[in-house]
Design an enzyme around this catalytic site. Sequence first.
Site, PDB file in Angstrom:
ATOM      1  N   LEU A  56       0.851  -1.184   0.000  1.00 27.92           N
ATOM      2  CA  LEU A  56       0.000   0.000   0.000  1.00 27.92           C
ATOM      3  C   LEU A  56       0.890   1.239   0.000  1.00 27.92           C
ATOM      4  O   LEU A  56       1.999   1.216   0.525  1.00 27.92           O
ATOM      5  CB  LEU A  56      -0.904   0.026   1.242  1.00 27.92           C
ATOM      6  CG  LEU A  56      -1.911  -1.115   1.399  1.00 27.92           C
ATOM      7  CD1 LEU A  56      -2.667  -0.961   2.717  1.00 27.92           C
ATOM      8  CD2 LEU A  56      -2.885  -1.170   0.231  1.00 27.92           C
ATOM      9  N   ASP A  57       0.379   2.325  -0.575  1.00 31.11           N
ATOM     10  CA  ASP A  57       1.100   3.592  -0.518  1.00 31.11           C
ATOM     11  C   ASP A  57       1.326   3.995   0.936  1.00 31.11           C
ATOM     12  O   ASP A  57       0.566   3.601   1.835  1.00 31.11           O
ATOM     13  CB  ASP A  57       0.305   4.696  -1.215  1.00 31.11           C
ATOM     14  CG  ASP A  57       0.172   4.477  -2.709  1.00 31.11           C
ATOM     15  OD1 ASP A  57       1.014   3.757  -3.278  1.00 31.11           O
ATOM     16  OD2 ASP A  57      -0.774   5.027  -3.297  1.00 31.11           O
ATOM     17  N   ARG A  58       2.320   4.810   1.152  1.00 29.12           N
ATOM     18  CA  ARG A  58       2.671   5.256   2.504  1.00 29.12           C
ATOM     19  C   ARG A  58       1.461   5.768   3.285  1.00 29.12           C
ATOM     20  O   ARG A  58       1.257   5.407   4.449  1.00 29.12           O
ATOM     21  CB  ARG A  58       3.730   6.361   2.401  1.00 29.12           C
ATOM     22  CG  ARG A  58       4.034   7.078   3.704  1.00 29.12           C
ATOM     23  CD  ARG A  58       5.090   8.146   3.495  1.00 29.12           C
ATOM     24  NE  ARG A  58       5.281   8.950   4.689  1.00 29.12           N
ATOM     25  CZ  ARG A  58       6.232   9.875   4.820  1.00 29.12           C
ATOM     26  NH1 ARG A  58       7.070  10.102   3.829  1.00 29.12           N
ATOM     27  NH2 ARG A  58       6.343  10.567   5.928  1.00 29.12           N
TER      28      ARG A  58
ATOM     29  N   ARG B 291      -6.599   6.806  -6.775  1.00 25.50           N
ATOM     30  CA  ARG B 291      -6.387   8.236  -6.543  1.00 25.50           C
ATOM     31  C   ARG B 291      -6.520   9.037  -7.834  1.00 25.50           C
ATOM     32  O   ARG B 291      -7.156  10.096  -7.858  1.00 25.50           O
ATOM     33  CB  ARG B 291      -5.017   8.444  -5.902  1.00 25.50           C
ATOM     34  CG  ARG B 291      -4.889   7.765  -4.540  1.00 25.50           C
ATOM     35  CD  ARG B 291      -3.442   7.586  -4.120  1.00 25.50           C
ATOM     36  NE  ARG B 291      -2.775   8.863  -3.944  1.00 25.50           N
ATOM     37  CZ  ARG B 291      -1.457   8.985  -3.774  1.00 25.50           C
ATOM     38  NH1 ARG B 291      -0.680   7.909  -3.779  1.00 25.50           N
ATOM     39  NH2 ARG B 291      -0.922  10.184  -3.612  1.00 25.50           N
TER      40      ARG B 291
END
Length: 239
Positions: free
Chosen positions: A56-58, A162
């Site tokens: 997952l993204d930060r 996103r």
Amino acid sequence: MEKLFDVVFEDADLLVINKPAGLVCHPTKGDQYSSLISRTRLYASEQFTPYIVNRLDRETSGIVVVAKNAATAGELGKKWEARAVRKEYLAIVHGDVIEDHGVIHAPLGKDESSRVVVKDCVRPDGSPAQTEWFVERRVKNELGSFSLLRVVPLSGRKHQIRIHLQSIGHPIVGDKLYGGDEDCYLALVENRLTEEQRRKLILPQQALHAEKVQFTFRGAEKSFSAEPEEWFVSFAAGG
């Protein structure tokens, strides 16, 4: 000792974690608490070797599946590559999303006009990408109008959710890269994010949470889910 993470499920082959927002999956510095993989190694304490299956993204929180041995990692890796996994996310976006349901079909590729190397965008010569969404709730507060969406990515492109939500005019609240001012992302990376930028972002992290994953593993149906963090839940409830 600092808390490592919340364990959703564990058996001999799998460790399922609810990753907190703001934690990278792989290390960018030496601190043993600075990444999810380093924390899983601390948790394993030489009892097993952890392999992160889905990243997952930060700033994205939620379900991360960790294999506890190489054989399991290989099996699950093939499932993710074959798109044999259903993933559901929760996202809080800017504005009233008028329709209750929709599917975004928009190809994605590198944003060559951006100063940010990792930034992608919708472009006609990009790779095919599809994202399905459902409105869970519409929220109004003193900061404006927002919508809580359940989002199901039907393909697996970088930053897909996103970018797709931004492309229909409803960027994710707190998204520093796709929220309209990419300097917020650069400021975060360069450790110069101002109070004014923080106020415009509204939330401390991007409001995207990997709520659920479902897949078949060795003949058994697996389904894991986790609640978002309190700041996410409170804002989505209108607080």
